[in-house]
Design a protein around this motif. Structure first.
Motif, short mmCIF file in Angstrom:
data_model
loop_
_atom_site.label_atom_id
_atom_site.label_comp_id
_atom_site.label_asym_id
_atom_site.label_seq_id
_atom_site.Cartn_x
_atom_site.Cartn_y
_atom_site.Cartn_z
N LYS A 55 38.06 47.48 53.07
CA LYS A 55 37.83 47.83 51.11
C LYS A 55 39.52 49.23 50.56
N ILE A 56 39.47 49.99 52.09
CA ILE A 56 39.91 50.71 51.81
C ILE A 56 41.87 50.78 51.23
N ALA A 115 42.98 47.16 50.61
CA ALA A 115 43.26 46.91 49.71
C ALA A 115 43.36 47.50 48.26
N SER A 116 42.38 48.02 48.61
CA SER A 116 42.27 49.56 47.19
C SER A 116 43.08 49.71 47.20
N GLY A 140 45.89 48.02 46.02
CA GLY A 140 45.67 47.73 44.47
C GLY A 140 46.46 48.66 43.38
N GLY A 141 45.95 49.97 43.59
CA GLY A 141 46.15 50.79 43.56
C GLY A 141 48.10 50.63 42.90
#
Length: 187
Positions: A7-8, A10-11, A14-15
């Motif tokens: 999650k971290i 990918a975020s 993504g950011g």
């Protein structure tokens, strides 16, 4: 970087992609973004403070932020150390003592100039960021295959370098030139 927490990772990726799309594809500029963020961060507490008088509520507590001098000096010291280290490496490469290192640096800068000519700085920075986020993960997953391929590539590069050394580099009278330069310095 190794995607232990998906999650971290990918975020973050993504950011970075959102920022790249914002700046590159939508042609939004960094100074404009910083100014808009500052406008919003100043306008919200200002409006809240003034509106709180009309609705009989206490105004928001805005904390005082002060950079500690010690932290600033440590960052400046670390930056100075790294700049001095880079200058020492540049001096060593330019001194003419190691032809192999000199040619490697020149080749690397030449490749970087070609890549820089094809992409703008932000896109190049984004590509490096994505590579830094994906290559370690792929390497960890397929370490055996990558290592065997890298060994084969190194063997081929050494063969090509040996040919280059035999046909070109060995014919450059670098030792004679260095000897003449040293003689001129003594005079």
């Amino acid at each position: 970087m190794l995607w232990r927490d998906k999650k971290i990772s990918a975020s973050v990726l993504g950011g970075a992609t959102v920022l790249w799309v914002l700046f590159e594809l939508l042609e939004y500029h960094l100074v404009t973004l910083v100014c808009h963020i500052l406008i919003v961060s100043l306008a919200i507490p200002f409006l809240w403070s003034n509106a709180s008088k009309f609705i009989n509520k206490s105004p928001p507590g805005i904390p005082e932020v002060v950079l500690p001098e010690k932290c600033t000096l440590e960052v400046a010291s670390a930056l100075t150390t790294e700049i001095n280290r880079a200058l020492a490496v540049a001096r060593e490469v330019a001194s003419g003592r190691d032809l192999k290192k000199f040619l490697g640096v020149i080749a690397g800068l030449w490749v970087l100039s070609i890549v820089g000519n094809k992409f703008n700085f932000l896109t190049l920075l984004y590509i490096v960021f994505v590579l830094l986020h994906t290559v370690p993960f792929v390497y960890e997953k397929h370490e055996d295959k990558v290592d065997s391929f890298a060994e084969k590539a190194i063997i081929e590069i050494k063969k090509h370098y040996a040919v280059l050394d035999e046909k070109v580099l060995s014919k450059i009278p670098i030792q004679q030139v260095l000897g003449q330069l040293k003689d001129k310095k003594r005079d």
